[in-house]
Design a protein around this motif. Structure first.
Motif, PDB file in Angstrom:
ATOM      1  N   ALA A  35      32.131  35.204  20.195  1.00 51.10           N
ATOM      2  CA  ALA A  35      30.769  35.695  19.952  1.00 51.10           C
ATOM      3  C   ALA A  35      30.116  36.148  21.251  1.00 51.10           C
ATOM      4  CB  ALA A  35      29.935  34.613  19.277  1.00 51.10           C
ATOM      5  N   VAL A  36      30.341  35.397  22.331  1.00 54.90           N
ATOM      6  CA  VAL A  36      29.796  35.759  23.637  1.00 54.90           C
ATOM      7  C   VAL A  36      30.355  37.113  24.079  1.00 54.90           C
ATOM      8  CG1 VAL A  36      29.873  35.161  26.091  1.00 54.90           C
ATOM      9  CG2 VAL A  36      29.280  33.415  24.406  1.00 54.90           C
ATOM     10  N   TRP A  37      31.667  37.292  23.979  1.00 53.13           N
ATOM     11  CA  TRP A  37      32.312  38.535  24.412  1.00 53.13           C
ATOM     12  C   TRP A  37      31.829  39.720  23.580  1.00 53.13           C
ATOM     13  CZ3 TRP A  37      35.289  42.607  22.889  1.00 53.13           C
ATOM     14  CH2 TRP A  37      36.006  43.282  23.894  1.00 53.13           C
ATOM     15  N   ARG A  38      31.819  39.551  22.261  1.00 51.43           N
ATOM     16  CA  ARG A  38      31.415  40.642  21.379  1.00 51.43           C
ATOM     17  C   ARG A  38      29.954  41.039  21.612  1.00 51.43           C
ATOM     18  NH1 ARG A  38      34.182  41.622  16.308  1.00 51.43           N
ATOM     19  NH2 ARG A  38      36.136  40.479  16.142  1.00 51.43           N
ATOM     20  N   PRO A  53      22.949  45.467  40.123  1.00 53.65           N
ATOM     21  CA  PRO A  53      23.578  44.482  41.019  1.00 53.65           C
ATOM     22  C   PRO A  53      24.318  43.366  40.276  1.00 53.65           C
ATOM     23  CG  PRO A  53      21.364  45.008  41.779  1.00 53.65           C
ATOM     24  CD  PRO A  53      21.509  45.631  40.422  1.00 53.65           C
ATOM     25  N   ALA A  54      24.069  43.221  38.967  1.00 54.65           N
ATOM     26  CA  ALA A  54      24.755  42.184  38.180  1.00 54.65           C
ATOM     27  C   ALA A  54      26.170  42.598  37.794  1.00 54.65           C
ATOM     28  CB  ALA A  54      23.956  41.873  36.917  1.00 54.65           C
ATOM     29  N   SER A  55      26.584  43.817  38.137  1.00 53.54           N
ATOM     30  CA  SER A  55      27.870  44.336  37.684  1.00 53.54           C
ATOM     31  C   SER A  55      29.062  43.453  38.045  1.00 53.54           C
ATOM     32  CB  SER A  55      28.080  45.753  38.222  1.00 53.54           C
ATOM     33  OG  SER A  55      29.331  46.260  37.810  1.00 53.54           O
ATOM     34  N   PRO A  56      29.222  42.991  39.311  1.00 57.12           N
ATOM     35  CA  PRO A  56      30.393  42.150  39.624  1.00 57.12           C
ATOM     36  C   PRO A  56      30.434  40.869  38.795  1.00 57.12           C
ATOM     37  CG  PRO A  56      29.386  42.975  41.632  1.00 57.12           C
ATOM     38  CD  PRO A  56      28.436  43.293  40.524  1.00 57.12           C
ATOM     39  N   ALA A  57      29.262  40.226  38.625  1.00 60.29           N
ATOM     40  CA  ALA A  57      29.222  38.987  37.840  1.00 60.29           C
ATOM     41  C   ALA A  57      29.502  39.283  36.369  1.00 60.29           C
ATOM     42  CB  ALA A  57      27.862  38.313  37.987  1.00 60.29           C
ATOM     43  N   ALA A  58      28.995  40.418  35.868  1.00 65.28           N
ATOM     44  CA  ALA A  58      29.232  40.779  34.470  1.00 65.28           C
ATOM     45  C   ALA A  58      30.717  41.030  34.223  1.00 65.28           C
ATOM     46  CB  ALA A  58      28.412  42.012  34.105  1.00 65.28           C
ATOM     47  N   HIS A  59      31.389  41.627  35.208  1.00 62.32           N
ATOM     48  CA  HIS A  59      32.828  41.871  35.060  1.00 62.32           C
ATOM     49  C   HIS A  59      33.590  40.547  34.981  1.00 62.32           C
ATOM     50  CE1 HIS A  59      36.743  43.733  35.500  1.00 62.32           C
ATOM     51  NE2 HIS A  59      37.006  42.914  36.494  1.00 62.32           N
ATOM     52  N   VAL A  60      33.231  39.598  35.830  1.00 61.54           N
ATOM     53  CA  VAL A  60      33.868  38.273  35.787  1.00 61.54           C
ATOM     54  C   VAL A  60      33.591  37.608  34.445  1.00 61.54           C
ATOM     55  CG1 VAL A  60      33.874  35.961  36.798  1.00 61.54           C
ATOM     56  CG2 VAL A  60      33.837  37.969  38.280  1.00 61.54           C
TER      57      VAL A  60
END
Length: 227
Positions: A35-38, A53-60
């Motif tokens: 559910a989190v991923w979707r 700036p949240a992009s690196p954390a969002a990718h992880v």
């Protein structure tokens, strides 16, 4: 190698109940992570977050939640390991199927089902139907091509659990393979809990969806304010 019978059906049933509870925890976690991923991947501000700036954390976050699904799904579909089904450390749907195949186990469960509720002996038919449905789903998954379980397990072994190689595999599981197996696992654990415990599962996924949406709304709002 000949199957080792359980000398006491009650011992196999105890192991079956313990395995069922552990699988239940794994499936609940897989559903929550799914559910989190979707929700993240469907979020209206996903590209906005990717450009922030949240992009690196969002990718992880995205990769970790996908890997977590793969680990949980591979685990609940792992085949039995050591020869003695009562002493191995694997707890999965195939392990539970093997436990139910031990002499006297199903008759033990059928007998106990008469005490579930006021239906008494009629519960035997209900349990038998669920057992047949459980076996049918597992057999279908085992025989399907492409085999989603094998693809997910191979990816787990090659990229997450063991060698940690990041080269592209000849054939990889697709996102819909993983999501579909989360749904299949949910069906199987519902059958198994009824067979072993005489209980019905009530899934509560809405809270996770709302929480994830709130999180990424907050990130997107913070990004807008910083511009």
């Amino acid at each position: 190698m000949a199957r080792q019978p359980a000398h006491d059906p009650a011992e196999a049933v105890d192991r079956l109940r313990h395995s069922t509870r552990r699988i239940m925890n794994a499936v609940r976690w897989a559903r929550a992570v799914n559910a989190v991923w979707r929700t993240f991947n469907r979020h209206e501000a996903r590209q906005e977050i990717a450009d922030s700036p949240a992009s690196p954390a969002a990718h992880v976050y995205e990769r970790t939640t996908l890997d977590a699904q793969i680990m949980m799904i591979a685990r609940v579909f792992d085949t039995p390991g050591r020869p003695n089904i009562l002493t191995q450390n694997r707890m999965s749907f195939p392990v539970c199927r093997t436990l139910m195949e031990q002499p006297g186990v199903m008759e033990f469960l059928l007998g106990q089902s008469e005490d579930w509720n006021e239906l008494g002996a009629a519960n035997r038919d209900r349990l038998t139907a669920r057992h047949e449905a459980f076996i049918e789903v597992l057999t279908t998954l085992n025989n399907e091509e492409p085999n989603r379980v094998n693809l997910v397990r191979a990816f787990r072994d090659e990229n997450i659990a063991h060698e940690l190689r990041f080269d592209v595999l000849p054939q990889r599981p697709q996102y819909d393979h993983i999501h579909g197996l989360v749904d299949e696992a949910s069906v199987l654990i519902s059958h198994l809990v009824l067979i072993v415990e005489g209980a019905t599962i009530r899934w509560q996924d809405g809270d996770v969806d709302g929480s994830v949406t709130w999180l990424w709304n907050a990130v997107a709002d913070a990004s807008r304010r910083s511009d």
